[in-house]
Scaffold this motif. Sequence first.
Motif, PDB file in Angstrom:
ATOM      1  N   CYS A   5     -14.173   8.216   4.398  1.00 32.10           N
ATOM      2  CA  CYS A   5     -12.891   8.041   5.080  1.00 32.10           C
ATOM      3  C   CYS A   5     -11.769   8.319   4.093  1.00 32.10           C
ATOM      4  O   CYS A   5     -11.963   8.274   2.883  1.00 32.10           O
ATOM      5  CB  CYS A   5     -12.743   6.632   5.667  1.00 32.10           C
TER       6      CYS A   5
ATOM      7  N   CYS B 126      -4.027   9.284   5.224  1.00 36.68           N
ATOM      8  CA  CYS B 126      -2.990  10.306   5.148  1.00 36.68           C
ATOM      9  C   CYS B 126      -1.853   9.814   4.263  1.00 36.68           C
ATOM     10  O   CYS B 126      -1.388   8.681   4.410  1.00 36.68           O
ATOM     11  CB  CYS B 126      -2.465  10.618   6.552  1.00 36.68           C
TER      12      CYS B 126
ATOM     13  N   ILE C  69      -2.401   6.861   9.889  1.00 40.59           N
ATOM     14  CA  ILE C  69      -3.370   7.925  10.140  1.00 40.59           C
ATOM     15  C   ILE C  69      -4.496   7.897   9.098  1.00 40.59           C
ATOM     16  O   ILE C  69      -4.250   7.894   7.899  1.00 40.59           O
ATOM     17  CB  ILE C  69      -2.689   9.305  10.126  1.00 40.59           C
TER      18      ILE C  69
ATOM     19  N   VAL D 243      -8.808   9.438   8.536  1.00 42.70           N
ATOM     20  CA  VAL D 243      -9.853  10.345   9.011  1.00 42.70           C
ATOM     21  C   VAL D 243     -11.207   9.788   8.590  1.00 42.70           C
ATOM     22  O   VAL D 243     -11.335   9.155   7.532  1.00 42.70           O
ATOM     23  CB  VAL D 243      -9.649  11.776   8.461  1.00 42.70           C
TER      24      VAL D 243
ATOM     25  N   ARG E 273     -13.212  12.679  12.654  1.00 44.11           N
ATOM     26  CA  ARG E 273     -12.311  12.130  13.647  1.00 44.11           C
ATOM     27  C   ARG E 273     -11.071  11.578  12.951  1.00 44.11           C
ATOM     28  O   ARG E 273     -11.174  10.873  11.947  1.00 44.11           O
ATOM     29  CB  ARG E 273     -12.998  11.032  14.461  1.00 44.11           C
ATOM     30  N   VAL E 274      -9.915  11.926  13.508  1.00 42.26           N
ATOM     31  CA  VAL E 274      -8.632  11.436  12.992  1.00 42.26           C
ATOM     32  C   VAL E 274      -8.181  10.296  13.891  1.00 42.26           C
ATOM     33  O   VAL E 274      -8.209  10.414  15.132  1.00 42.26           O
ATOM     34  CB  VAL E 274      -7.584  12.562  12.962  1.00 42.26           C
ATOM     35  N   TRP E 275      -7.725   9.187  13.262  1.00 43.26           N
ATOM     36  CA  TRP E 275      -7.382   7.973  14.004  1.00 43.26           C
ATOM     37  C   TRP E 275      -5.955   7.546  13.721  1.00 43.26           C
ATOM     38  O   TRP E 275      -5.477   7.641  12.589  1.00 43.26           O
ATOM     39  CB  TRP E 275      -8.330   6.834  13.623  1.00 43.26           C
ATOM     40  N   ASP E 276      -5.291   7.041  14.748  1.00 43.09           N
ATOM     41  CA  ASP E 276      -4.000   6.383  14.612  1.00 43.09           C
ATOM     42  C   ASP E 276      -4.248   4.893  14.828  1.00 43.09           C
ATOM     43  O   ASP E 276      -4.660   4.480  15.919  1.00 43.09           O
ATOM     44  CB  ASP E 276      -3.013   6.927  15.647  1.00 43.09           C
TER      45      ASP E 276
ATOM     46  N   PHE F 172      -7.770  14.206   2.804  1.00 45.07           N
ATOM     47  CA  PHE F 172      -6.523  14.785   3.280  1.00 45.07           C
ATOM     48  C   PHE F 172      -5.910  15.634   2.171  1.00 45.07           C
ATOM     49  O   PHE F 172      -5.940  15.271   0.993  1.00 45.07           O
ATOM     50  CB  PHE F 172      -5.531  13.690   3.675  1.00 45.07           C
TER      51      PHE F 172
ATOM     52  N   THR G 247      -1.192  17.487   8.156  1.00 43.40           N
ATOM     53  CA  THR G 247      -2.290  17.601   9.112  1.00 43.40           C
ATOM     54  C   THR G 247      -3.491  18.398   8.606  1.00 43.40           C
ATOM     55  O   THR G 247      -4.430  18.641   9.356  1.00 43.40           O
ATOM     56  CB  THR G 247      -1.782  18.241  10.427  1.00 43.40           C
TER      57      THR G 247
ATOM     58  N   LEU H 110      -6.801  18.878   6.124  1.00 48.42           N
ATOM     59  CA  LEU H 110      -7.799  18.111   5.381  1.00 48.42           C
ATOM     60  C   LEU H 110      -8.997  18.991   5.085  1.00 48.42           C
ATOM     61  O   LEU H 110      -9.139  20.094   5.613  1.00 48.42           O
ATOM     62  CB  LEU H 110      -8.200  16.856   6.159  1.00 48.42           C
TER      63      LEU H 110
ATOM     64  N   TYR I 153      -5.845  19.443  11.904  1.00 49.80           N
ATOM     65  CA  TYR I 153      -6.186  18.712  13.120  1.00 49.80           C
ATOM     66  C   TYR I 153      -5.111  18.802  14.200  1.00 49.80           C
ATOM     67  O   TYR I 153      -5.356  18.412  15.350  1.00 49.80           O
ATOM     68  CB  TYR I 153      -6.518  17.249  12.807  1.00 49.80           C
TER      69      TYR I 153
END
Length: 303
Positions: free
Chosen positions: A185, A188, A194, A196, A205-208, A231, A237, A239, A253
């Motif tokens: 993991c 950002c 953010i 990933v 998978r990118v997560w907020d 990243f 954006t 990575l 992404y």
Amino acid sequence: MKSFKSPGRHGYAVEISPFLASTIACASSPYYGIAGLLRVLKGHTQEVISFCLIHSFDWNDGLFDVTWSENNEHVLVTGGGDGSLQIWDTAHTQGLLQVLKGHTQEVYSVDWRSWDHTAKVVRHGCQLVSSLQGHEGVIYSTIWSPHIPACFASASGDGTLRVWDVKAGSCRLAVPVHRAEILSCDCCRYDQNILVTGAVDCSLRVWDLRNVQHPVAQMMGHSYAIHRVKFYLFYKTILASCSYDFTVRFWDYSKNQPLLETLEHHSEFVCGLDFNLHIPNQVVDCSWDETVKVFTPSCLAAL
């Protein structure tokens, strides 16, 4: 592309010095983890026209990750197969400063993180601050938040991403983000919310963190487990990921077709990956094929 080959040394992790653009540390394990070797490489110029071995330190068990100190350009920390952390000083010929034993099984990587389902936080002076438990599987990856003090994220074989508050000594968020083991993991640098994740299911998978019901983006393309994801330091954006499928891939992404470039310059598992803080488009990786490679992918050179 420049390559450094060290026969019998299978690379597990690589990191560029935050102080010197042309200095690289690589944690490797001869004989597939039976012994360990920390190598420090130095480029002849800042752009790394060529580089050579300047330090080599042996350890009696496998070394699986390495990180540079952000306070001293000579100090590094590695994580070993015997459950210990090794602190090294390249300014001294003997290298080894101290060994910290806090885990019961392999320390898979350092930020700090381990195989025994716990995350341990250590501050300068080698004092154990806390031992945090909650994961139900191996912790493969942790990363400190670049935005929030005393906060870090961890990714585990139990398929969850967790966010921890060291001051409170507790888990603030636990999210089942993959139906598979998560091996890596990253956070950002441009947005504190953010993250990933990269997993055994071959997906990124990118997560907020403000809404974890669904990922912001999902990227497929690798054919085997993703070992490490990072990243890009200079673009929000973008990575990179490396995998057991022998490839390194670059992604944006935010795009409908997120895959920017695939590099197939290794003949074995690619385990280590890092961006150069000083040279925006430069990347380093390492592989079980006994090589460390420094290169500029065309997708970054075009930015």
